[in-house]
Each structure stands twice: as C-alpha cells, then as structure tokens.
Design a protein around this motif. Structure first.
Motif, PDB file in Angstrom:
ATOM      1  N   CYS A 184       0.836  -1.202   0.000  1.00 43.15           N
ATOM      2  CA  CYS A 184       0.000   0.000   0.000  1.00 43.15           C
ATOM      3  C   CYS A 184       0.873   1.255   0.000  1.00 43.15           C
ATOM      4  CB  CYS A 184      -0.929  -0.009   1.209  1.00 43.15           C
ATOM      5  SG  CYS A 184      -1.832   1.531   1.496  1.00 43.15           S
ATOM      6  N   LEU A 185       1.838   1.317   0.933  1.00 39.16           N
ATOM      7  CA  LEU A 185       2.712   2.490   1.034  1.00 39.16           C
ATOM      8  C   LEU A 185       3.595   2.644  -0.193  1.00 39.16           C
ATOM      9  CD1 LEU A 185       3.875   2.372   4.779  1.00 39.16           C
ATOM     10  CD2 LEU A 185       2.090   3.789   3.750  1.00 39.16           C
ATOM     11  N   ALA A 186       4.121   1.507  -0.689  1.00 39.32           N
ATOM     12  CA  ALA A 186       4.999   1.563  -1.868  1.00 39.32           C
ATOM     13  C   ALA A 186       4.237   2.103  -3.077  1.00 39.32           C
ATOM     14  CB  ALA A 186       5.554   0.166  -2.164  1.00 39.32           C
ATOM     15  N   THR A 187       2.993   1.656  -3.252  1.00 39.89           N
ATOM     16  CA  THR A 187       2.164   2.141  -4.364  1.00 39.89           C
ATOM     17  C   THR A 187       1.864   3.617  -4.220  1.00 39.89           C
ATOM     18  OG1 THR A 187       1.123  -0.044  -4.516  1.00 39.89           O
ATOM     19  CG2 THR A 187       0.000   1.789  -5.606  1.00 39.89           C
ATOM     20  N   LEU A 188       1.512   4.004  -2.985  1.00 38.94           N
ATOM     21  CA  LEU A 188       1.176   5.411  -2.724  1.00 38.94           C
ATOM     22  C   LEU A 188       2.353   6.323  -3.084  1.00 38.94           C
ATOM     23  CD1 LEU A 188      -0.596   6.624   0.546  1.00 38.94           C
ATOM     24  CD2 LEU A 188       1.103   8.013  -0.621  1.00 38.94           C
ATOM     25  N   PHE A 189       3.552   6.009  -2.572  1.00 37.64           N
ATOM     26  CA  PHE A 189       4.714   6.868  -2.808  1.00 37.64           C
ATOM     27  C   PHE A 189       5.173   6.816  -4.263  1.00 37.64           C
ATOM     28  CE2 PHE A 189       5.336   6.298   1.879  1.00 37.64           C
ATOM     29  CZ  PHE A 189       5.194   7.643   2.202  1.00 37.64           C
ATOM     30  N   LEU A 190       5.010   5.658  -4.907  1.00 37.36           N
ATOM     31  CA  LEU A 190       5.405   5.536  -6.310  1.00 37.36           C
ATOM     32  C   LEU A 190       4.541   6.425  -7.190  1.00 37.36           C
ATOM     33  CD1 LEU A 190       7.027   4.152  -8.571  1.00 37.36           C
ATOM     34  CD2 LEU A 190       5.265   2.362  -8.611  1.00 37.36           C
ATOM     35  N   ILE A 191       3.225   6.353  -6.994  1.00 36.58           N
ATOM     36  CA  ILE A 191       2.305   7.139  -7.826  1.00 36.58           C
ATOM     37  C   ILE A 191       2.456   8.626  -7.534  1.00 36.58           C
ATOM     38  CG2 ILE A 191      -0.134   7.590  -8.316  1.00 36.58           C
ATOM     39  CD1 ILE A 191      -0.666   4.643  -7.858  1.00 36.58           C
ATOM     40  N   ALA A 192       2.595   8.983  -6.235  1.00 34.42           N
ATOM     41  CA  ALA A 192       2.786  10.396  -5.886  1.00 34.42           C
ATOM     42  C   ALA A 192       4.106  10.910  -6.451  1.00 34.42           C
ATOM     43  CB  ALA A 192       2.751  10.564  -4.370  1.00 34.42           C
ATOM     44  N   GLY A 193       5.143  10.053  -6.413  1.00 34.35           N
ATOM     45  CA  GLY A 193       6.442  10.442  -6.944  1.00 34.35           C
ATOM     46  C   GLY A 193       6.438  10.650  -8.447  1.00 34.35           C
ATOM     47  N   MET A 194       5.491  10.022  -9.136  1.00 40.83           N
ATOM     48  CA  MET A 194       5.372  10.202 -10.592  1.00 40.83           C
ATOM     49  C   MET A 194       4.659  11.500 -10.941  1.00 40.83           C
ATOM     50  SD  MET A 194       4.320   6.253 -11.485  1.00 40.83           S
ATOM     51  CE  MET A 194       3.786   6.629 -13.153  1.00 40.83           C
ATOM     52  N   GLY A 195       4.187  12.213  -9.905  1.00 39.51           N
ATOM     53  CA  GLY A 195       3.544  13.503 -10.150  1.00 39.51           C
ATOM     54  C   GLY A 195       2.037  13.463 -10.201  1.00 39.51           C
ATOM     55  N   ALA A 196       1.439  12.311  -9.926  1.00 39.24           N
ATOM     56  CA  ALA A 196      -0.024  12.218  -9.917  1.00 39.24           C
ATOM     57  C   ALA A 196      -0.570  12.943  -8.689  1.00 39.24           C
ATOM     58  CB  ALA A 196      -0.459  10.761  -9.901  1.00 39.24           C
ATOM     59  N   PRO A 197      -1.818  13.443  -8.766  1.00 33.01           N
ATOM     60  CA  PRO A 197      -2.428  14.071  -7.590  1.00 33.01           C
ATOM     61  C   PRO A 197      -2.408  13.129  -6.398  1.00 33.01           C
ATOM     62  CG  PRO A 197      -3.771  14.479  -9.543  1.00 33.01           C
ATOM     63  CD  PRO A 197      -2.702  13.496  -9.943  1.00 33.01           C
ATOM     64  N   ILE A 198      -2.147  13.681  -5.216  1.00 29.72           N
ATOM     65  CA  ILE A 198      -1.996  12.860  -4.020  1.00 29.72           C
ATOM     66  C   ILE A 198      -3.267  12.080  -3.706  1.00 29.72           C
ATOM     67  CG2 ILE A 198      -2.679  14.700  -2.430  1.00 29.72           C
ATOM     68  CD1 ILE A 198       0.088  12.118  -1.794  1.00 29.72           C
ATOM     69  N   ALA A 199      -4.434  12.645  -4.041  1.00 27.41           N
ATOM     70  CA  ALA A 199      -5.690  11.938  -3.778  1.00 27.41           C
ATOM     71  C   ALA A 199      -5.745  10.618  -4.551  1.00 27.41           C
ATOM     72  CB  ALA A 199      -6.879  12.820  -4.166  1.00 27.41           C
ATOM     73  N   TYR A 200      -5.311  10.644  -5.819  1.00 27.99           N
ATOM     74  CA  TYR A 200      -5.312   9.427  -6.625  1.00 27.99           C
ATOM     75  C   TYR A 200      -4.314   8.416  -6.070  1.00 27.99           C
ATOM     76  CZ  TYR A 200      -7.760  12.369 -10.034  1.00 27.99           C
ATOM     77  OH  TYR A 200      -8.661  13.203 -10.652  1.00 27.99           O
ATOM     78  N   ALA A 201      -3.156   8.909  -5.610  1.00 31.47           N
ATOM     79  CA  ALA A 201      -2.141   8.020  -5.053  1.00 31.47           C
ATOM     80  C   ALA A 201      -2.673   7.308  -3.805  1.00 31.47           C
ATOM     81  CB  ALA A 201      -0.880   8.817  -4.715  1.00 31.47           C
ATOM     82  N   ILE A 202      -3.379   8.048  -2.958  1.00 34.46           N
ATOM     83  CA  ILE A 202      -3.943   7.466  -1.737  1.00 34.46           C
ATOM     84  C   ILE A 202      -4.987   6.413  -2.087  1.00 34.46           C
ATOM     85  CG2 ILE A 202      -5.344   7.949   0.317  1.00 34.46           C
ATOM     86  CD1 ILE A 202      -4.012  10.715   0.404  1.00 34.46           C
ATOM     87  N   LEU A 203      -5.870   6.735  -3.026  1.00 41.49           N
ATOM     88  CA  LEU A 203      -6.945   5.809  -3.404  1.00 41.49           C
ATOM     89  C   LEU A 203      -6.385   4.516  -3.996  1.00 41.49           C
ATOM     90  CD1 LEU A 203      -9.501   8.338  -4.953  1.00 41.49           C
ATOM     91  CD2 LEU A 203      -9.903   6.879  -2.961  1.00 41.49           C
TER      92      LEU A 203
END
Length: 431
Positions: free
Chosen positions: A8-27
C-alpha cells in the motif's frame, strides 16, 4: 509491518512520486491493500459512504469556500484594504504591515490560505510593487507568509478537517486559533519593520485621521462577518456548519445587494470555482477515509501508542518530534493530506501521554500552514507565482526570514500551551 501494508505504502509513494495528484495516489494505494489482503473492493465504498454520511461537519468546507470566493469578488476586498491602509499604512514598511493586517482581517472570513493569497494577496502585491518601495520578490514573499494566518483565525477549513479525525469540538478549536493567529501576525509585522528599517523602505502617504471614520464605515459591513460567525457559534445560535451557511449567505447579500459588486454571471463563476475546489478537497477526504480504514486494520495507531508507553517518552519531547516531522513533511505534502492521513497516527499517543488534543491540533495546523511556504512544495509560492507571474526564484529568495519567525512562533506555541488554550478555557473548555 505486513506485506499488504508495505505494498500500500509503496504504491502510494510511487504514484505520488510520478507527479499524480496525491488523492489518486492514496486511493490506488488503499485499493492495492484491499486486493492484497483478499478483501472486497466494496469495503472501500462502504467506508467512504459511512464516513461522509456520519460527518455532517464536512458541509462547512464547501460553504466556507463559497464565502471566501464571494468576499474576494467585487469591491469587498478593495474596501477592506483601504481600511487596512488607513490603520497601519502610515508606519515604516507600511504596505508590508497592511499586507499582514489584511490577512488577519480576511482570515476571519475565508478560512483558506489559498483564497487569501489569490484574492486580496494579488491586489496588495500590485500596490506594493506600484509604490516603488518594494521588490517583486519581497511583496510576494510577505504575502505568502501572511496568507498562512488565514486558516488559523476562525473560520478555518483545516480545523474542520482536524475536528473530523480527532472528534474534538470545532467551537473550541476556533477559539484556540485566535491568539496563535495574532501571534503569527505580530512576528511577521516585527520582521517586516526590521527589514524595512534595514533596507530603507519608504513610508506611505498617511490617511488623514478625519477620513478614518469614513473608510471604516465603508468596510464595516464586511468587518462584521467574523463577529457574526463567532457570536453564532459561541452564543449557541448556530452550529459551526450552520455558521458556515450563514457566512456564505451574508457574503452573498453583502456583495450582491449592499455593495452591488456581484453580477449573476460573476456568481455563477464563483459557484463553479468553489465546486472545483470542494471536489479537489473531497477527493483527498475520500482517499483519507479509506486509508484510515487500512491504518486501523493494521492497528498502526495502537502500535505507535504502545511503543511510546514502553519507551517512557516525555510528552514535550514527543510533541517536538511530531512537529519536526510535520515540518519536514510540509516540504513535500499538502496540508490536507498531512491532517487527514499523518496526524491521525499520533492522536492515540497524544491521549496516552496526556497532550491536550485542542492544543495539539492548533499547533499541528499552524505547522501545516508553515509548510505551505516551505520549498520545494510550498503551494502558496506556486499560487502567487501563477496569479502574478513573479518568478519563483525571487519569491523563495525572500521567504526565508519570514519562514524563520513563523517557526519561532510555532516553538512558542508548543512551549506555552496557555496561549492556545486561554480563550477556550475562558468559555468553559475543561482541557
């Protein structure tokens, strides 16, 4: 940490690190956890709907956004700025003082730092540059720094969100934010005065004292909004959510009828902009509700609390450590994410250590607001750059002294809880 939570955390930080909105990364991170744990995706929908339906308080968020956008429309901002110029413009570095006082005044109406910076902030930056006494970077930097006061003095959207996750009283949180907000304004004005003397900033043409009553009368109806809000909440007339509705209605009547500065087309534009802002916050809230379910499933708050009890941590040391972490996270995360996702992790430990949750909440929110001007992710720096075109490099060059005094004010609030809790205790708070 289980494998599911790690994914869960790895996915969240990976997606946020790619520049996606943080809300999408959390979801997406939360969905990955549910899939890896073999749980139904439908749980996310249930948690989300339960969280929203049980949180009547969240209605205050879009209502305060509407009120702020209406107050920034038409001549309301101009009248309030004229009042601030008459009040403090005569001193050395006058327009810098006006900038801070205007933020103090608008903080009692908007509850949003971004609304303050993009609305009245844009106007005052133009005034400061036009006067010829201030550089573009300095005007933008003090505007960004003073805009952080907006969510501290009531009403406050971040405090509404904190009340949601901590189950504390919004009324007492609002009261607790008044003196810290004034302290932030005071340290910014002292720094502006020191810089003004050091750089030889000129004084503005003083407004004659005989004109002061007229200027005050023109701004008085707008200045009444904070008084109406506070009386409604603390006089027992309205709930905080109802007070938000009253604020939006009062702002509409003021702009459309009393000042006649709001057209039907302008009102439609405000509603669309407010809906977009509310939707952006709503996405983060929705993601946070699901992520909080994940965190609760892993019993992370309980583990943190038990670990701290075993270590026999001093409450002040814990408080300072958490605030240092929030300060660092503010460099890379937005305030809403920190309030909804990070802060809930520490609430059980606060209860265990005897730290007052109203004091903790106000200090944490002040910290989150400081994060709004902390490079590289300081969102207020980007907002001002977007609305004025002033290069980010010039703003960042001038922001550091203001950042330093705000951190100093934060330290005072941590070490002296009576500053935060004096007003709530005066009106019956038992904490």
């Amino acid at each position: 940490m289980t494998l599911e939570f790690f994914l869960c955390l790895a996915t969240l930080f990976l997606i946020a690190g790619m520049g996606a909105p943080i809300a999408y990364a959390i979801l997406v991170g939360a969905f990955v956890y549910l899939l890896a744990a073999g749980q139904s995706i439908g749980i996310a929908g249930k948690v989300l709907m339960d969280g929203l339906y049980q949180s009547f308080i969240l209605l205050a968020v879009p209502l305060f956004i509407v009120a702020a956008n209406i107050m920034n429309a038409g001549t309301v901002s101009d009248r309030l700025l004229q009042f601030c110029v008459a009040l403090v413009g005569r001193f050395r570095g006058g327009l810098g003082h006006v900038n801070v006082v205007a933020s103090l005044v608008f903080s009692g109406m908007s509850g949003s730092a971004v609304a303050d910076a993009a609305g009245v902030g844009k106007i005052i930056i133009g005034m400061m540059i036009k006067s010829g006494h201030y550089t573009r970077g300095y005007a933008a930097a003090i505007t960004a720094a003073s805009a952080t006061i907006g969510p501290i003095i009531p009403p406050s959207i971040p405090m509404v969100l904190y009340a949601l996750i901590s189950n504390t009283s919004i009324g007492y949180l609002f009261l607790a934010g008044i003196l810290p907000g004034l302290l932030m304004g005071a340290v910014l004005m002292v720094m502006n005065l020191w810089i003004s003397h050091r750089r030889g900033f000129g004084k503005e043409e003083p407004v004659p004292l005989k004109a002061f009553p007229r200027v005050t009368a023109r701004a008085f109806p707008a200045l009444l909004m904070p008084a109406i809000l506070l009386y409604g909440i603390y006089g027992g007339v309205t709930t905080p959510t109802e007070a938000a509705a009253v604020a939006a209605l009062y702002a509409l009547l003021l702009a459309a009828i009393f000042y006649r500065s709001l057209s039907l087309k302008g009102f439609y534009t405000i509603l669309v902009a407010s809906a977009r802002s509310s939707a952006a916050i709503g996405l983060v809230i929705g993601g946070a509700l699901i992520l909080n379910y994940v965190v609760a499933s892993e019993n992370i708050p309980g583990r943190v609390a038990n670990a701290l009890v075993g270590l026999d941590v001093d409450p002040l040391v814990f408080f300072l450590a958490v605030n240092l972490l929030i300060l660092l996270l503010g460099c890379i995360l937005d305030a809403t994410t920190i309030i909804l996702v990070i802060i809930p992790l520490f609430l059980p430990a606060c209860r265990e250590l005897g730290i007052d949750l109203v004091h903790f909440g106000v200090v944490a929110i002040v910290n989150c607001m400081i994060g709004l001007i902390t490079p590289p992710y300081g969102i207020l720096l980007f907002v001002i750059n977007a609305v004025t075109g002033i290069p980010l490099a010039e703003i960042i060059h001038e922001i550091w002294l203001f950042l330093a005094v705000l951190v100093f004010a934060l330290l005072i609030l941590i070490l002296a809880p009576d500053i935060t809790l004096w007003l709530p205790r005066l009106l019956g708070y038992a904490g």
